[in-house]
Design a protein around this motif. Structure first.
Motif, PDB file in Angstrom:
ATOM      1  N   LEU A 132       0.850  -1.186   0.000  1.00 18.17           N
ATOM      2  CA  LEU A 132       0.000   0.000   0.000  1.00 18.17           C
ATOM      3  C   LEU A 132       0.884   1.232   0.000  1.00 18.17           C
ATOM      4  O   LEU A 132       1.838   1.322   0.777  1.00 18.17           O
ATOM      5  N   ALA A 133       0.589   2.186  -0.894  1.00 14.81           N
ATOM      6  CA  ALA A 133       1.312   3.454  -0.954  1.00 14.81           C
ATOM      7  C   ALA A 133       0.314   4.591  -0.794  1.00 14.81           C
ATOM      8  O   ALA A 133      -0.695   4.648  -1.513  1.00 14.81           O
ATOM      9  N   LEU A 134       0.580   5.500   0.131  1.00 15.87           N
ATOM     10  CA  LEU A 134      -0.311   6.626   0.419  1.00 15.87           C
ATOM     11  C   LEU A 134       0.438   7.933   0.238  1.00 15.87           C
ATOM     12  O   LEU A 134       1.546   8.097   0.768  1.00 15.87           O
ATOM     13  N   ASP A 135      -0.155   8.846  -0.509  1.00 17.72           N
ATOM     14  CA  ASP A 135       0.390  10.197  -0.624  1.00 17.72           C
ATOM     15  C   ASP A 135      -0.177  11.003   0.536  1.00 17.72           C
ATOM     16  O   ASP A 135      -1.313  11.467   0.492  1.00 17.72           O
ATOM     17  N   THR A 136       0.604  11.152   1.589  1.00 12.33           N
ATOM     18  CA  THR A 136       0.108  11.784   2.824  1.00 12.33           C
ATOM     19  C   THR A 136      -0.217  13.258   2.643  1.00 12.33           C
ATOM     20  O   THR A 136      -0.923  13.833   3.466  1.00 12.33           O
ATOM     21  N   GLN A 137       0.270  13.881   1.560  1.00 16.46           N
ATOM     22  CA  GLN A 137      -0.045  15.289   1.323  1.00 16.46           C
ATOM     23  C   GLN A 137      -1.364  15.468   0.590  1.00 16.46           C
ATOM     24  O   GLN A 137      -1.819  16.595   0.385  1.00 16.46           O
ATOM     25  N   ARG A 138      -1.993  14.352   0.191  1.00 16.87           N
ATOM     26  CA  ARG A 138      -3.253  14.428  -0.559  1.00 16.87           C
ATOM     27  C   ARG A 138      -4.332  13.548   0.072  1.00 16.87           C
ATOM     28  O   ARG A 138      -5.254  13.111  -0.585  1.00 16.87           O
ATOM     29  N   LEU A 139      -4.190  13.277   1.357  1.00 23.14           N
ATOM     30  CA  LEU A 139      -5.166  12.430   2.034  1.00 23.14           C
ATOM     31  C   LEU A 139      -6.543  13.065   2.084  1.00 23.14           C
ATOM     32  O   LEU A 139      -7.570  12.373   2.082  1.00 23.14           O
ATOM     33  N   ASN A 140      -6.609  14.400   2.121  1.00 15.73           N
ATOM     34  CA  ASN A 140      -7.893  15.092   2.256  1.00 15.73           C
ATOM     35  C   ASN A 140      -8.481  15.533   0.922  1.00 15.73           C
ATOM     36  O   ASN A 140      -9.526  16.190   0.902  1.00 15.73           O
ATOM     37  N   ASP A 141      -7.825  15.187  -0.195  1.00 18.49           N
ATOM     38  CA  ASP A 141      -8.370  15.541  -1.505  1.00 18.49           C
ATOM     39  C   ASP A 141      -9.658  14.761  -1.752  1.00 18.49           C
ATOM     40  O   ASP A 141      -9.687  13.529  -1.624  1.00 18.49           O
ATOM     41  N   VAL A 142     -10.723  15.463  -2.135  1.00 15.54           N
ATOM     42  CA  VAL A 142     -11.993  14.794  -2.410  1.00 15.54           C
ATOM     43  C   VAL A 142     -11.881  13.962  -3.685  1.00 15.54           C
ATOM     44  O   VAL A 142     -12.285  12.796  -3.737  1.00 15.54           O
ATOM     45  N   VAL A 143     -11.364  14.564  -4.732  1.00 15.26           N
ATOM     46  CA  VAL A 143     -11.137  13.858  -5.995  1.00 15.26           C
ATOM     47  C   VAL A 143      -9.681  14.083  -6.378  1.00 15.26           C
ATOM     48  O   VAL A 143      -9.358  15.065  -7.037  1.00 15.26           O
ATOM     49  N   PRO A 144      -8.782  13.198  -5.953  1.00 15.28           N
ATOM     50  CA  PRO A 144      -7.365  13.385  -6.251  1.00 15.28           C
ATOM     51  C   PRO A 144      -7.104  13.415  -7.753  1.00 15.28           C
ATOM     52  O   PRO A 144      -7.709  12.666  -8.514  1.00 15.28           O
ATOM     53  N   ALA A 145      -6.231  14.311  -8.172  1.00 12.24           N
ATOM     54  CA  ALA A 145      -5.847  14.401  -9.586  1.00 12.24           C
ATOM     55  C   ALA A 145      -4.819  13.313  -9.876  1.00 12.24           C
ATOM     56  O   ALA A 145      -3.647  13.455  -9.576  1.00 12.24           O
ATOM     57  N   GLY A 146      -5.271  12.227 -10.430  1.00 11.14           N
ATOM     58  CA  GLY A 146      -4.376  11.113 -10.708  1.00 11.14           C
ATOM     59  C   GLY A 146      -4.361  10.121  -9.555  1.00 11.14           C
ATOM     60  O   GLY A 146      -4.971  10.340  -8.523  1.00 11.14           O
ATOM     61  N   PRO A 147      -3.673   9.011  -9.724  1.00  6.44           N
ATOM     62  CA  PRO A 147      -3.639   7.969  -8.702  1.00  6.44           C
ATOM     63  C   PRO A 147      -2.759   8.358  -7.515  1.00  6.44           C
ATOM     64  O   PRO A 147      -1.555   8.104  -7.498  1.00  6.44           O
ATOM     65  N   ALA A 148      -3.350   9.024  -6.512  1.00  2.59           N
ATOM     66  CA  ALA A 148      -2.584   9.460  -5.352  1.00  2.59           C
ATOM     67  C   ALA A 148      -2.161   8.282  -4.495  1.00  2.59           C
ATOM     68  O   ALA A 148      -1.099   8.298  -3.882  1.00  2.59           O
ATOM     69  N   HIS A 149      -3.014   7.260  -4.425  1.00  4.25           N
ATOM     70  CA  HIS A 149      -2.736   6.103  -3.589  1.00  4.25           C
ATOM     71  C   HIS A 149      -2.708   4.832  -4.450  1.00  4.25           C
ATOM     72  O   HIS A 149      -3.399   4.733  -5.455  1.00  4.25           O
ATOM     73  N   LYS A 150      -1.918   3.858  -4.022  1.00  5.67           N
ATOM     74  CA  LYS A 150      -1.765   2.628  -4.785  1.00  5.67           C
ATOM     75  C   LYS A 150      -1.862   1.428  -3.856  1.00  5.67           C
ATOM     76  O   LYS A 150      -1.468   1.502  -2.689  1.00  5.67           O
ATOM     77  N   VAL A 151      -2.370   0.331  -4.392  1.00 11.34           N
ATOM     78  CA  VAL A 151      -2.478  -0.902  -3.630  1.00 11.34           C
ATOM     79  C   VAL A 151      -2.205  -2.077  -4.568  1.00 11.34           C
ATOM     80  O   VAL A 151      -2.470  -1.995  -5.773  1.00 11.34           O
ATOM     81  N   GLY A 152      -1.606  -3.131  -4.045  1.00 12.17           N
ATOM     82  CA  GLY A 152      -1.286  -4.274  -4.891  1.00 12.17           C
ATOM     83  C   GLY A 152      -0.989  -5.509  -4.057  1.00 12.17           C
ATOM     84  O   GLY A 152      -0.981  -5.482  -2.819  1.00 12.17           O
ATOM     85  N   ALA A 153      -0.732  -6.601  -4.756  1.00  9.72           N
ATOM     86  CA  ALA A 153      -0.459  -7.874  -4.087  1.00  9.72           C
ATOM     87  C   ALA A 153       0.439  -8.727  -4.970  1.00  9.72           C
ATOM     88  O   ALA A 153       0.492  -8.552  -6.190  1.00  9.72           O
ATOM     89  N   SER A 154       1.133  -9.662  -4.332  1.00 12.20           N
ATOM     90  CA  SER A 154       2.024 -10.572  -5.052  1.00 12.20           C
ATOM     91  C   SER A 154       1.917 -11.952  -4.412  1.00 12.20           C
ATOM     92  O   SER A 154       1.918 -12.078  -3.174  1.00 12.20           O
TER      93      SER A 154
END
Length: 294
Positions: free
Chosen positions: A267-289
């Motif tokens: 999990l990757a979180l952009d902590t400077q954009r946590l409060n964005d209602v509609v983030p411009a682009g993929p601010a956060h990412k999640v994945g699995a392996s």
């Protein structure tokens, strides 16, 4: 009388402990699956695939590897979903002790594009040197050497373009390796990019590390900084966390479900954009392996 010196790491492995801590086991770019199997005759098969969360594209490859440890022979053949055929032949300690020959090729049948790389590695007490000739690109000859003495490491790399008759790239590095920690300083890209990294095994269950990078030719001023840690929950599971000066926080969790079966989540979180209602682009990412070895 001085004690025998161990073989130092290769140039590409200088700072490896810190790099592995900060880059591995964070599968937040998509969903990956890897299946490995080995036959009694020494042939290993591997099938790997990755679904990119940004482009939704699925890329993969199938690999067959034959090993003959007695003669130091390894032959690998790979075919990717991009229709790239790769071959690699390795021969170690056959001609001389500490000498390894490596011949790698790739071919794209659709376009006819091809590459060939001849590698020569020699390692002995206190020295690890490599040479590589890129046959079709340049051709370019690249060499690097690392000297080690009582934990201190000194390394250098240079690339020479045979056609143009000049050195096209050079770099240098110094470091110190101890059982519990390691420190490495690199000067890369013709000494225009500098990086410093450290790794510390705090205890048997906790590791920590950091890396700072300064690019003298970058359009943005300042130093890029990243710090991370790894903690073992038990013998079958561990968690990792890292954060950089851009405010991106990454978390990773890896669990061995049973012998040969491993699952990782990132999990990757952009902590400077946590409060964005509609983030411009993929601010956060999640994945699995998921990895299976049979």
């Amino acid at each position: 009388m001085s004690l025998p010196q161990p073989v130092p790491p290769s140039w590409k492995d200088l700072g490896k402990s810190s790099n592995d801590l900060l880059t591995k086991d964070y599968p937040f770019f998509g969903t990956a699956l890897e299946v490995k199997s080995k036959t009694p005759s020494g042939v290993t098969f591997k099938v790997a695939g990755l679904r990119d969360s940004k482009s939704q594209a699925i890329n993969g490859d199938i690999e067959a590897k034959y090993s003959d440890p007695k003669n130091g022979l390894v032959f690998t053949e790979t075919w990717t979903t991009s229709n790239i055929l790769k071959s690699q032949l390795e021969l170690e300690n056959y001609l001389a002790k500490g000498l390894k020959l490596d011949f790698s090729t790739s071919l794209v049948p659709d376009s006819g594009s091809k590459s060939a790389l001849v590698n020569l590695v020699y390692k002995q007490s206190g020295v690890h040197t490599r040479g590589a000739l890129d046959v079709f690109k340049g051709p370019t000859f690249t060499t690097d050497t690392v000297f080690g003495r009582d934990g201190f490491l000194f390394g250098a790399e240079a690339a020479y373009n045979v056609t143009e008759g000049k050195i096209s790239r050079y770099a240098a590095a110094v470091g110190y390796n101890a059982p519990e920690y390691a420190v490495t300083i690199h000067g890369l890209n013709n000494l225009n990019t500098f990086s410093a990294s450290y790794y510390h095994r705090v205890s048997s269950d906790v590791e920590a590390g950091a890396k700072a990078v300064y690019d003298a030719k970058s359009t943005t001023s300042g130093v890029a900084l990243e710090v991370g840690t790894k903690a073992y929950l038990d013998s079958a599971a561990f968690v990792k966390a890292k954060i950089n000066n851009a405010g991106v926080l990454a978390l990773g969790y890896t669990q061995t479900l049973r012998p040969g079966v491993k699952a990782s989540f990132g999990l990757a979180l952009d902590t400077q954009r946590l409060n964005d209602v509609v983030p411009a682009g993929p601010a956060h990412k999640v994945g699995a392996s998921f990895t299976f070895e049979v």
